[in-house]
Enzyme design. Structure first.
Site, PDB file in Angstrom:
ATOM      1  N   LYS A  73      11.307  -1.124  -3.717  1.00  0.00           N
ATOM      2  CA  LYS A  73      10.965   0.277  -3.300  1.00  0.00           C
ATOM      3  C   LYS A  73      10.602   0.118  -1.575  1.00  0.00           C
ATOM      4  CE  LYS A  73       8.647   2.615  -6.939  1.00  0.00           C
ATOM      5  NZ  LYS A  73       7.550   3.502  -7.614  1.00  0.00           N
ATOM      6  N   ALA A 138       1.091   1.643  -5.971  1.00  0.00           N
ATOM      7  CA  ALA A 138       1.124   2.970  -6.693  1.00  0.00           C
ATOM      8  C   ALA A 138       0.012   3.587  -6.384  1.00  0.00           C
ATOM      9  CB  ALA A 138       0.994   2.914  -8.312  1.00  0.00           C
ATOM     10  N   ARG A 163      -8.081  -4.761   0.463  1.00  0.00           N
ATOM     11  CA  ARG A 163      -7.157  -3.888   0.187  1.00  0.00           C
ATOM     12  C   ARG A 163      -7.229  -2.423   0.238  1.00  0.00           C
ATOM     13  NH1 ARG A 163      -3.006  -6.199  -3.191  1.00  0.00           N
ATOM     14  NH2 ARG A 163      -2.024  -4.135  -3.096  1.00  0.00           N
TER      15      ARG A 163
END
Length: 289
Positions: A73, A138, A163
């Protein structure tokens, strides 16, 4: 010339590494047959080091475009000469198409996430606050969808706080980073709770209890998981026991496929119960339910 004539013989693909697990060919094959389109959609396994050359040769190989999944991706994002708004916001591409000879990239994951909730939990976007569990790739699509639909306050929880902080910094105002130890307290005022972690999915502790108590969530809260194997994750089971409205992740997979199909084959397909049952039958056959 009608849409079917224009789409005759068109080829599309899904690529990843590995790719044999993908159910995208089943989805698009169902629509091609349902709409009577003489086109094709195939799975093409491409190694990471070969992706750039694959993307550059789509026209030469007769492809109108295709889907891109893990691990390509970000590489597709880099390869595209033109990007849609969602791809720019998310930083990844899952859909490629050719436009006047140029390689264009888009991201339909946020669309698929929102459309799944629209179909199964209408009014979900009236929630002022959302809690997103996990800060992986995601989760970016999920956060983009939430912001696009007007959710005022999005809390992102991750075991590695940095993160979550990185994701919050990427999206800016209305997105807040938290460590996993804060998740329990955040449940109590979340109108939407989204699990994007691998906890409870196949190979990641399936059958185990989800490590957050959901009984303190508002009674009108909606709980959704982006995972669809298994269909009923530990998170969804726990949410259901807590009396929450639950939405599984299969619908996201089905809805995210709609825009790409329309681009390549010229007709907008519908996500129906018949399509869902078609995919569920394959999952049952594979022991993936």
């Amino acid at each position: 010339m009608d849409d079917k004539s224009m789409a005759r013989g068109r080829k599309a693909f899904v690529t990843g590494f590995p790719i044999k697990h993908s159910r995208s060919p089943l989805i698009h094959g169902f629509w091609l047959k349902e709409l009577g389109i003489d086109g094709s959609y195939e799975a093409v396994e491409v190694k990471p080091e070969d992706f750039s050359s694959f993307a550059a040769s789509l026209a030469a190989n007769g492809f109108a475009g295709g889907n891109v999944t893990i691990p390509h991706k970000e590489a597709a994002y880099a390869a595209a000469e033109s990007l849609d708004e969602a791809a720019c916001a998310i930083g990844a591409v899952n859909t490629l198409w050719l436009e006047n000879g140029r390689l264009c990239g888009g991201n339909t994951d946020a669309y698929g996430f929102a459309a799944n909730l629209d179909a199964s939990a209408p009014g979900w976007d009236k929630a002022d606050r959302a809690l997103v569990l996990g800060a992986g790739g995601a989760s970016r699509a999920v956060v983009h969808a939430l912001l696009s639909r007007g959710v005022c306050h999005v809390s992102v929880v991750n075991r590695t706080l940095s993160r979550a902080e990185e994701l919050a910094a990427h999206f800016g105002a209305r997105v807040y980073a938290h460590g996993w130890d804060e998740a329990q307290a955040l449940v109590s005022n979340a109108g939407l709770i989204v699990n994007t972690t691998a906890l409870g999915m196949s190979g990641h502790g399936e059958g185990q209890d989800f490590p957050i108590d959901l009984t303190c969530a508002p009674k009108e809260a909606v709980a959704t998981d982006i995972v669809y194997v298994p269909l009923r994750t530990a998170f969804l089971n726990k949410a259901e026991k807590a009396g929450l409205k639950t939405v599984d992740g299969l619908g996201m997979l089905l809805h995210q496929a709609v825009p790409g199909f329309e681009r390549w084959f010229g007709q907008r397909p519908q996500v129906t119960q018949a399509l869902r049952e078609h995919i569920l039958a394959d999952m049952a056959k594979a022991g993936a339910l």
